[in-house]
Design a protein around this motif. Structure first.
Motif, mmCIF file in Angstrom:
data_model
loop_
_atom_site.group_PDB
_atom_site.id
_atom_site.type_symbol
_atom_site.label_atom_id
_atom_site.label_comp_id
_atom_site.label_asym_id
_atom_site.label_seq_id
_atom_site.Cartn_x
_atom_site.Cartn_y
_atom_site.Cartn_z
ATOM 1 N N ALA A 1 65.120 12.986 17.009
ATOM 2 C CA ALA A 1 64.192 12.365 16.068
ATOM 3 C C ALA A 1 62.988 13.269 15.808
ATOM 4 C CB ALA A 1 63.724 11.018 16.625
ATOM 5 N N SER B 1 75.698 0.913 9.708
ATOM 6 C CA SER B 1 75.347 1.937 10.696
ATOM 7 C C SER B 1 74.532 3.035 10.023
ATOM 8 C CB SER B 1 76.604 2.538 11.319
ATOM 9 O OG SER B 1 76.277 3.651 12.139
ATOM 10 N N GLN B 2 73.556 3.571 10.770
ATOM 11 C CA GLN B 2 72.755 4.677 10.250
ATOM 12 C C GLN B 2 73.123 6.005 10.926
ATOM 13 O OE1 GLN B 2 70.908 1.515 10.895
ATOM 14 N NE2 GLN B 2 71.569 1.266 8.763
ATOM 15 N N GLN B 3 74.280 6.049 11.542
ATOM 16 C CA GLN B 3 74.723 7.253 12.231
ATOM 17 C C GLN B 3 75.438 8.193 11.263
ATOM 18 O OE1 GLN B 3 73.992 7.665 15.575
ATOM 19 N NE2 GLN B 3 72.949 5.692 15.506
ATOM 20 N N ILE C 1 69.443 9.668 5.250
ATOM 21 C CA ILE C 1 68.115 9.097 5.502
ATOM 22 C C ILE C 1 67.073 10.202 5.616
ATOM 23 C CG2 ILE C 1 66.708 7.936 7.265
ATOM 24 C CD1 ILE C 1 69.093 6.057 7.736
ATOM 25 N N GLY D 1 72.822 8.918 8.477
ATOM 26 C CA GLY D 1 71.609 9.440 9.106
ATOM 27 C C GLY D 1 71.091 10.678 8.403
ATOM 28 N N VAL E 1 68.419 6.431 14.610
ATOM 29 C CA VAL E 1 69.362 7.172 13.774
ATOM 30 C C VAL E 1 70.019 8.298 14.571
ATOM 31 C CG1 VAL E 1 69.586 8.632 11.726
ATOM 32 C CG2 VAL E 1 68.138 6.574 11.657
ATOM 33 N N PHE E 2 69.203 9.012 15.361
ATOM 34 C CA PHE E 2 69.704 10.195 16.078
ATOM 35 C C PHE E 2 70.073 9.904 17.531
ATOM 36 C CE2 PHE E 2 67.533 12.021 12.487
ATOM 37 C CZ PHE E 2 68.371 13.056 12.117
ATOM 38 N N LEU F 1 63.304 7.166 13.357
ATOM 39 C CA LEU F 1 64.528 7.970 13.394
ATOM 40 C C LEU F 1 65.204 7.996 14.763
ATOM 41 C CD1 LEU F 1 63.416 11.022 11.212
ATOM 42 C CD2 LEU F 1 64.956 9.156 10.558
#
Length: 455
Positions: A286, A339-341, A348, A345, A279-280, A276
């Motif tokens: 995280a 993107s995982q933002q 997720i 995120g 992601v963060f 994570l």
């Protein structure tokens, strides 16, 4: 309530104290397992550890646990339950202090292996001790306390990690495990030995004293029952586990343990902050996200343990595993996005929480429950040990390969592997898992042996 289940206030307090102190082993099990997840973010840079070095620090504890679990039965039988737990508490204490003071990666690895040995032995001894001292009427609830406290220990480790995240400290989170270890050590000084172990060593007068609250007649009847069960157990050897009538039960017990690990729960529990962090965008974010995962794990485990006798094993196991697979598929898709933002995120983290909740309500408790129910009484200890060995062995494999697989395949590839295995596990358990709710152990054994006869 049957006469032999009666207990006065003194007996209840004594058993409650002994159970609580022993179950502290479960708390330490969870804490020392979970604390490395956040600490690893800061250990790696301080000691200059790459991918392999970080995996080694995580898997060192699992290697020790595997050895401890394999040796735990022999140690517990030789020394007695109480003295074994005293030794386990002492090792937990030394390992925690050594972890916090480690001057280098080698010392830290040695400390983690030492803690793993304590975890492995306690995973054998704690449930055994609680089961043998607990009154029959409350045995299931008290033994289940150990599993619940494992999840509490994991959550506590995540909370402690979050408190020290801003300072970038990993030493205090590791060292603070010494506090419950010391409490366990002090508490066990006044605990009683298991009556069953005393009977098996011929120390009948001490066993009668340990059977607090029973009349002389009730104590003699319980001692006779213990001796008869021991004679039955002695007729079985490890070679007898190859008997055809035991094959369905062994296949199920080992299979549940394998699916439990191969859907990737410990890849998440050990490496969630690492996964994570991207992601963060920070270690603190995280680690805080993993606190939510740990909280869900604890709450759902408590609910499932309280309701499993009402809801049944098979619906919880199959329904929970189906949700586990669906959550893994969702994670595959989310990590494939550019993107995982932002919103991705958050999704997720939600998918990970759903995954953990579904796992906790199904495979998380099924591994221990199935292995305690599907085997004949006389061979249960030996057969259940194979399930535990499978659990620790595959746990070690997961810990030693997760970061390598993420580097090679990406998070999506890793979760895709777990999803495929989970789907295969669903088919396996749908075919083999019986409903054991409300049935005697003898009835379950008869059904499993009938399956062997049809093959």
């Amino acid at each position: 309530m049957a006469a032999r289940d009666r207990q006065g206030p003194g007996q209840g307090r004594g058993i409650g104290l002994a159970t609580a102190v022993a179950a502290a082993g479960g708390l330490l099990f969870g804490y020392d397992t979970g604390v490395i997840s956040g600490a690893l973010l800061f250990i790696g840079p301080e000691f200059g550890l790459g991918e392999g070095g970080r995996q080694l620090i995580v898997s060192g504890l699992l290697a020790g646990a595997l050895v401890g679990a394999l040796a735990g039965g022999a140690i517990t039988d030789a020394l007695g339950r109480r003295r074994t737990l005293l030794g386990v508490a002492a090792v937990f204490l030394v390992g925690a202090v050594l972890s916090g003071l480690a001057p280098g990666a080698g010392t830290l690895l040695a400390a983690r292996v030492l803690l793993g040995l304590a975890i492995g032995v306690s995973s054998v001894c704690v449930p055994l001790y609680i089961a043998e001292i607990a009154p029959r009427a409350s045995r299931g609830r008290l033994v289940s306390m150990n599993q619940f406290l494992i999840t509490v220990g994991i959550l506590l480790s995540y909370l402690v990690n979050s408190l020290f995240a801003e300072a970038g400290s990993w030493r205090w989170p590791l060292a603070l495990a010494a506090v419950p270890a010391l409490a366990m050590l002090v508490g066990l000084a006044g605990a009683q030995e298991s009556p069953r172990w005393l009977v098996l060593r011929g120390r009948l007068d001490e066993a009668r004293t340990a059977l607090i609250g029973r009349t002389p007649e009730e104590a003699d009847a319980e001692i006779a029952e213990i001796r008869a069960a021991a004679r039955d157990e002695s007729r079985w050897s490890w070679a007898d586990l190859r008997r055809p009538q035991l094959r369905p039960a062994l296949t199920l017990g080992i299979g549940v343990a394998a699916v439990n690990q191969l859907v990737g729960v410990n890849a998440i529990l050990y490496y969630a902050p690492t996964i994570l962090e991207g992601v963060f965008g920070s270690e603190t974010g995280a680690i805080l996200a993993t606190v939510g995962i740990g909280l869900v794990n604890t709450i759902v485990t408590g609910i499932a343990l309280a309701r499993i006798d009402a809801w049944g094993r098979r619906p919880l196991l199959l329904g929970g595993l189906a949700v586990v697979v669906a959550s893994l598929v969702a994670l595959v898709v989310l990590f494939l996005l550019p993107s995982q933002q932002g919103v991705v995120g958050i999704l997720i983290v939600v998918a990970l929480c759903v995954y953990i909740a579904a796992f906790a309500a199904s495979l998380g408790i099924a591994i221990w429950l199935v292995n305690s129910e599907v085997f004949p009484t006389a061979v249960r200890g030996k057969a259940a040990g194979l399930g535990a060995t499978t659990h620790w062995g595959l746990d070690l494999v997961i810990a030693a390969t997760t970061l390598t697989l993420i580097t090679s395949l990406g998070e999506s590839g890793l979760f895709a592997i777990f999803a495929v295995i989970g789907a295969a596990g669903f088919v396996f358990l749908y075919r083999l898992m019986p409903e054991t709710k409300g049935r005697s152990l003898e009835e379950i054994d008869a059904q499993m042996q009938a399956r062997a006869g049809r093959r």
